[in-house]
Design a protein around this motif. Structure first.
Motif, PDB file in Angstrom:
ATOM      1  N   VAL A 126       0.840  -1.204   0.000  1.00 30.54           N
ATOM      2  CA  VAL A 126       0.000   0.000   0.000  1.00 30.54           C
ATOM      3  C   VAL A 126       0.869   1.245   0.000  1.00 30.54           C
ATOM      4  N   ASP A 131      -0.080  -1.415  -7.012  1.00 26.76           N
ATOM      5  CA  ASP A 131      -1.437  -1.918  -7.202  1.00 26.76           C
ATOM      6  C   ASP A 131      -1.499  -3.341  -7.752  1.00 26.76           C
ATOM      7  N   TYR A 134      -0.531  -5.665  -4.961  1.00 22.74           N
ATOM      8  CA  TYR A 134      -1.586  -5.686  -3.952  1.00 22.74           C
ATOM      9  C   TYR A 134      -2.789  -6.472  -4.454  1.00 22.74           C
ATOM     10  N   ASN A 138      -4.502  -9.425  -2.594  1.00 22.67           N
ATOM     11  CA  ASN A 138      -5.934  -9.381  -2.322  1.00 22.67           C
ATOM     12  C   ASN A 138      -6.604 -10.712  -2.665  1.00 22.67           C
ATOM     13  N   PHE A 173      -8.623  -1.126  -8.039  1.00 21.48           N
ATOM     14  CA  PHE A 173      -7.323  -0.648  -7.573  1.00 21.48           C
ATOM     15  C   PHE A 173      -6.743   0.437  -8.477  1.00 21.48           C
ATOM     16  N   LEU A 179      -6.203   1.472  -2.535  1.00 23.29           N
ATOM     17  CA  LEU A 179      -5.347   0.496  -1.856  1.00 23.29           C
ATOM     18  C   LEU A 179      -5.427   0.674  -0.336  1.00 23.29           C
ATOM     19  N   SER A 182      -8.809  -0.366   1.023  1.00 23.83           N
ATOM     20  CA  SER A 182      -8.949  -1.818   1.007  1.00 23.83           C
ATOM     21  C   SER A 182      -8.216  -2.422   2.194  1.00 23.83           C
ATOM     22  N   TYR A 183      -7.021  -1.932   2.470  1.00 26.35           N
ATOM     23  CA  TYR A 183      -6.234  -2.435   3.607  1.00 26.35           C
ATOM     24  C   TYR A 183      -7.003  -2.225   4.915  1.00 26.35           C
TER      25      TYR A 183
END
Length: 225
Positions: A126, A131, A134, A138, A173, A179, A182-183
């Motif tokens: 992040v 992206d 990540y 994900n 993303f 990002l 989402s985290y």
């Protein structure tokens, strides 16, 4: 330069999975518009591959609902409506909520620890704005939730649904700040699971996918209009 890099990535050990992802991303981002013909020769030339992986990729994209193909006719880009996307994401939200709830109840100590460690490690992605990396994390994060439910039938249902939504879930993303958000959403899920709070984990997972739905549809609609 970016086009050259894309050709190199696709050509080096090309797999059908790579072709599915590449073509799906072109559809979602509007490079290929609804109703546009999907010519196998043109696509093979574009990615510098044979027609075989292209043909198989189009078949899989048809199963995902992104490509329409009638007998003896060329494949065309399907018109994926917002209503249809909402219905798929609604189903996904329910399935993910079930998985998170069951994970909070059934995950082993080692599974919980692995989930937490992987989640914490993703903070580096992040901060780096990575992206693509990540997005890969994900996918693995959610797979851990599916497996943590310890229910083979649910695992089959949720992975099938995820496969159909994968191109749109990746699209989120590309939105600014997604990002980090989402985290944070993952963090709520992980915290509930670590505490064994099934209801809270299910609610957090449902809310997370609902937000993903909104972000993905906003991006896709903007690019396809």
């Amino acid at each position: 330069m970016s086009q050259i890099k894309r050709r190199q990535v696709i050509r080096a050990g090309t797999t059908v999975e790579q072709m599915v992802r590449a073509i799906a991303d072109m559809i979602v981002t509007g490079v290929l518009a609804p109703g546009e013909k999907m010519d196998e020769i043109s696509l093979a030339t574009r990615f510098d591959v044979s027609r075989t992986p292209v043909r198989e990729a189009l078949r899989e994209l048809g199963a995902m609902g992104l490509v329409d193909r009638e007998p003896n006719r060329s494949a065309v880009v399907a018109n994926v409506t917002e209503g249809y996307l909402h219905s798929m994401f609604e189903a996904m939200s329910e399935l993910e909520a079930i998985c998170a709830r069951l994970s909070a109840e059934r995950m082993t100590v080692e599974e919980r620890r692995s989930l937490e460690l992987a989640h914490r490690a993703s903070a580096k992605l992040v901060h780096a704005g990575a992206d693509e990396d990540y997005a890969a994390h994900n996918t693995e994060f959610h797979t851990r939730l599916y497996r943590g439910a310890h229910n083979d039938h649910i695992f089959e249902l949720v992975t099938q649904t995820r496969a159909r939504l994968a191109p749109f879930r990746r699209a989120q993303f590309r939105l600014p700040g997604r990002l980090a958000r989402s985290y944070d959403e993952h963090d709520v899920i992980v915290t509930a699971i670590m505490r064994g709070e099934a209801a809270a984990a299910g609610h957090a997972a449902y809310s997370h996918v609902a937000i993903v739905s909104d972000a993905s549809i906003v991006f896709a609609s903007t690019k396809r209009n």
